[in-house]
Design a protein around this motif. Structure first.
Motif, short mmCIF file in Angstrom:
data_model
loop_
_atom_site.label_atom_id
_atom_site.label_comp_id
_atom_site.label_asym_id
_atom_site.label_seq_id
_atom_site.Cartn_x
_atom_site.Cartn_y
_atom_site.Cartn_z
N SER A 121 0.83 -1.22 0.00
CA SER A 121 0.00 0.00 0.00
C SER A 121 0.86 1.26 0.00
CB SER A 121 -0.93 0.01 1.21
OG SER A 121 -1.80 -1.08 1.17
N VAL A 122 1.95 1.22 0.74
CA VAL A 122 2.87 2.36 0.73
C VAL A 122 3.50 2.50 -0.65
CG1 VAL A 122 5.06 3.23 1.67
CG2 VAL A 122 3.34 2.25 3.21
N PHE A 123 3.91 1.37 -1.25
CA PHE A 123 4.54 1.42 -2.57
C PHE A 123 3.58 1.98 -3.62
CE2 PHE A 123 7.60 -2.25 -1.42
CZ PHE A 123 8.54 -1.36 -0.93
N VAL A 124 2.30 1.55 -3.60
CA VAL A 124 1.37 2.04 -4.62
C VAL A 124 1.07 3.52 -4.41
CG1 VAL A 124 -0.87 1.50 -3.54
CG2 VAL A 124 -0.63 1.41 -6.02
N THR A 125 1.06 3.98 -3.18
CA THR A 125 0.86 5.41 -2.92
C THR A 125 2.02 6.22 -3.50
OG1 THR A 125 -0.37 4.88 -0.91
CG2 THR A 125 0.47 7.14 -1.13
N LEU A 126 3.24 5.74 -3.28
CA LEU A 126 4.40 6.41 -3.88
C LEU A 126 4.36 6.36 -5.40
CD1 LEU A 126 7.20 5.14 -1.45
CD2 LEU A 126 6.16 7.42 -1.52
N GLY A 127 3.92 5.22 -5.95
CA GLY A 127 3.78 5.09 -7.40
C GLY A 127 2.76 6.05 -7.98
N MET A 128 1.66 6.21 -7.26
CA MET A 128 0.63 7.16 -7.73
C MET A 128 1.15 8.59 -7.69
SD MET A 128 -2.82 5.79 -5.95
CE MET A 128 -3.67 4.35 -6.51
N LEU A 129 1.85 8.93 -6.61
CA LEU A 129 2.42 10.28 -6.54
C LEU A 129 3.41 10.52 -7.66
CD1 LEU A 129 2.91 10.60 -2.67
CD2 LEU A 129 1.22 11.79 -4.10
N GLY A 130 4.22 9.51 -7.98
CA GLY A 130 5.16 9.62 -9.10
C GLY A 130 4.43 9.77 -10.42
N GLY A 131 3.35 9.03 -10.59
CA GLY A 131 2.56 9.15 -11.81
C GLY A 131 1.93 10.52 -11.96
#
Length: 169
Positions: free
Chosen positions: A61-71
């Motif tokens: 969940s932390v990784f996908v949140t960071l991925g979304m912010l990067g996107g």
């Protein structure tokens, strides 16, 4: 006399939210009960998600949140140079980690092993090495970190394959 919560059973039937306050107030282990309540996710039918299964899902969940912010940052800047890092963070960091967590939740015998904790460590280290390595490779700096991350991620998947075959019904 109110029914006490049996934390060792770990099933959804033993959890009654309206009785939790009474249990915590009457228990001599208030800190322990609060810790368990804060680190447990209630699910239907399979009991509480805790331990290595929760670690995998929470980290994903932390990784996908960071991925979304990067996107979002890439979309705002119109610079998609780091799209491969974004994709790997979302797919390896979120999808794979969440699937590992769900498997360990559904197969508690596999989750209760030392290998499951080693698996979590290697999988997390793989993502933490691979994504910055992809960023460095995309910026044409160095490819060593992405190679290390890729090998750790491959090792993680091999551990998972071994675990699945070892704990099949």
């Amino acid at each position: 006399m109110p029914r006490r919560i049996d934390w060792s059973r770990g099933n959804a039937e033993s959890f009654r939210p309206h009785r939790l306050r009474h249990f915590v107030a009457c228990s001599s282990f208030r800190a322990s009960a609060r810790f368990r309540a804060a680190t447990t996710v209630q699910t239907r039918g399979r009991g509480s998600m805790r331990g290595v299964s929760l670690w995998f899902v929470a980290t994903g969940s932390v990784f996908v949140t960071l991925g979304m912010l990067g996107g979002i940052a890439m979309a705002v800047s119109s610079d998609h140079t780091l799209a491969p890092a974004h994709a790997h963070l979302n797919l390896v960091g979120w999808v794979t980690m969440a699937l590992f967590g769900i498997y360990y939740h559904l197969v508690p015998a596999a989750a209760d092993t030392r290998l499951a904790r080693v698996h979590y460590t290697i999988a997390t280290a793989g993502v933490l090495a691979m994504v910055p390595g992809i960023i460095l490779a995309a910026l044409e700096r160095d490819e060593l970190l992405v190679a290390v991350g890729s090998l750790l991620t491959l090792g993680s998947m091999l551990i998972f394959v071994f675990t699945v075959f070892r704990h099949r019904a």
